[in-house]
Design a protein around this motif. Structure first.
Motif, PDB file in Angstrom:
ATOM      1  N   CYS A 180       0.183   0.530   6.608  1.00  9.95           N
ATOM      2  CA  CYS A 180      -1.029   0.898   6.255  1.00  9.95           C
ATOM      3  C   CYS A 180      -1.720  -0.163   5.118  1.00  9.95           C
ATOM      4  CB  CYS A 180      -0.674   1.688   5.115  1.00  9.95           C
ATOM      5  SG  CYS A 180      -2.328   2.643   3.856  1.00  9.95           S
ATOM      6  N   ASP A 181      -2.879  -0.032   5.192  1.00  8.82           N
ATOM      7  CA  ASP A 181      -3.683  -1.916   4.746  1.00  8.82           C
ATOM      8  C   ASP A 181      -2.854  -2.978   4.941  1.00  8.82           C
ATOM      9  OD1 ASP A 181      -5.354   0.051   4.068  1.00  8.82           O
ATOM     10  OD2 ASP A 181      -4.858   0.675   1.528  1.00  8.82           O
ATOM     11  N   ARG A 223       3.672  -0.969  -7.868  1.00 11.24           N
ATOM     12  CA  ARG A 223       3.087  -0.050  -7.122  1.00 11.24           C
ATOM     13  C   ARG A 223       3.696  -0.182  -5.562  1.00 11.24           C
ATOM     14  NH1 ARG A 223      -2.097   0.118  -4.966  1.00 11.24           N
ATOM     15  NH2 ARG A 223      -1.529   1.357  -3.060  1.00 11.24           N
ATOM     16  N   GLU A 229      -2.556  -5.388  -3.448  1.00 14.49           N
ATOM     17  CA  GLU A 229      -1.497  -4.956  -2.568  1.00 14.49           C
ATOM     18  C   GLU A 229      -0.816  -6.228  -1.607  1.00 14.49           C
ATOM     19  OE1 GLU A 229      -3.084  -0.818  -0.999  1.00 14.49           O
ATOM     20  OE2 GLU A 229      -4.046  -2.108   0.678  1.00 14.49           O
ATOM     21  N   HIS A 263      -8.641  -3.356  -2.358  1.00 13.90           N
ATOM     22  CA  HIS A 263      -9.475  -1.860  -1.307  1.00 13.90           C
ATOM     23  C   HIS A 263     -10.932  -2.336  -1.972  1.00 13.90           C
ATOM     24  CE1 HIS A 263      -5.214   0.549  -2.185  1.00 13.90           C
ATOM     25  NE2 HIS A 263      -5.811   0.931  -1.334  1.00 13.90           N
ATOM     26  N   GLN A 298      -6.018  -6.788   4.505  1.00 15.80           N
ATOM     27  CA  GLN A 298      -6.232  -6.274   3.188  1.00 15.80           C
ATOM     28  C   GLN A 298      -4.536  -7.035   1.962  1.00 15.80           C
ATOM     29  OE1 GLN A 298      -7.917  -3.058   2.199  1.00 15.80           O
ATOM     30  NE2 GLN A 298      -6.174  -1.961   0.794  1.00 15.80           N
ATOM     31  N   LYS A 346      -0.317   9.599   0.579  1.00 15.66           N
ATOM     32  CA  LYS A 346      -0.915   8.387   1.022  1.00 15.66           C
ATOM     33  C   LYS A 346      -2.058   9.280   1.074  1.00 15.66           C
ATOM     34  CE  LYS A 346      -1.373   5.056   0.846  1.00 15.66           C
ATOM     35  NZ  LYS A 346      -1.872   3.944  -0.227  1.00 15.66           N
ATOM     36  N   CYS A 405       0.594  -1.162   0.110  1.00 13.92           N
ATOM     37  CA  CYS A 405       0.197  -0.013   0.033  1.00 13.92           C
ATOM     38  C   CYS A 405       1.137   1.386   0.236  1.00 13.92           C
ATOM     39  CB  CYS A 405      -0.857   0.158   1.194  1.00 13.92           C
ATOM     40  SG  CYS A 405      -2.094   1.048   1.648  1.00 13.92           S
TER      41      CYS A 405
HETATM   42 MN    MN Z   1      -3.980   0.720   0.074  1.00 16.62          MN
END
Ligand code: MN
Ligand code: PEP
Length: 263
Positions: free
Chosen positions: A238-239, A56, A228, A202, A242, A61, A32
């Protein structure tokens, strides 16, 4: 300009020998946020080893809380460029502010417009003058029509290299972070010639759902998937919930390969 009446054949975006919207399915994968060199290069190596071609990672952010990690900014861009150097992967990262377009365009192969900025028309107008592909995410509560009009802003200003990304929309359902609108893929493919990819990370907010939704996205005709991946999701800034581990990502790639024209 984004419509099929304007252009009948599918738009193919070429960056080096990578094609987005062509015969291959492209996988965009990585953390992320760029957190450190070690975290990034470990992610990049895993992504590359599993067969993806585009890395990515967010350097700027858009966080809900102003107290949450906001990204490494230019340092993050430099790390991404260094990871490209080491792995040969292309890189994509988000641009949130017209003031950082120049520096991001300097480092990144693809510029990402996040869901929160899909209707930031001033940002879109500025990006329409950039000679790099734009990955345009669907807004959290945007209709397909509004999403395509945002693409139109980029194209009207002269940038025809637009990749659309379905990343889930807000609905009454709270079990998932967003509701991934897979029906948007065949609809947009019919209405527009632009490539469409899907972000099930996401789109669902849960790593366990990434695999089935990735398969469903390809079955629905997506030109690619954004996933991710983090070397240690439980420690992610972050994240994490997921994010796939490198092992899970590799297993997913293996499965996707069996169902597509990919790689
Ligand atoms: Mn993210
Ligand atoms: C991201 O991809 O890093 C991101 C913030 O996604 P979205 O804009 O879709 O929320």
């Amino acid at each position: 300009l984004a419509g099929r009446d304007f252009r009948q054949e599918d738009t193919v975006i070429r960056i080096g020998d990578v094609e987005i919207g062509g015969d291959q399915v492209q996988i965009f994968a990585g953390p992320c946020a760029v957190e450190s060199w070690e975290q990034l290069i470990e992610s990049a190596r895993a992504v590359k080893a599993a067969g993806a071609k585009i890395l990515r990672g967010g350097a700027f952010k858009p966080r809900t809380s102003p107290y949450a990690f906001q990204g490494l900014e230019e340092k993050g861009l430099q790390l991404l460029a260094q990871a490209r150097e080491e792995t040969g992967l292309l890189i994509t990262t988000e641009v949130m502010d017209p003031r950082s377009i120049e520096v991001i365009a300097h480092y990144s192969d693809i510029l990402q417009v996040g869901a929160r900025n899909m209707q930031n028309f001033f940002l879109l107008k500025e990006l329409s003058r950039v000679n790099k592909p734009i990955l345009l995410k669907r807004g959290l509560s945007s209709t397909i029509e509004e999403w395509l009009m945002a693409a139109e802003y980029l194209m009207a200003g002269g940038n025809h290299q637009v990749i659309l990304c379905e990343r889930g929309i807000r609905t009454f359902e709270t079990y998932t972070r967003n509701t991934l609108d897979l029906s948007a893929i065949p609809i947009v493919k019919q209405m527009s010639h632009l490539p469409v990819i899907v972000d099930p990370s996401h789109g669902t907010g849960k790593w366990q759902l990434v695999r089935p939704m990735s398969k469903a996205a390809l079955a629905a005709g997506a030109d690619g998937i954004m996933i991710e991946v983090h070397p240690n999701p439980s420690e992610a800034l972050c994240d994490g919930p997921q994010s796939l581990t490198p092992t899970n990502f590799e297993a997913l790639m293996e499965e996707l390969r069996t169902m597509t024209r990919m790689m």
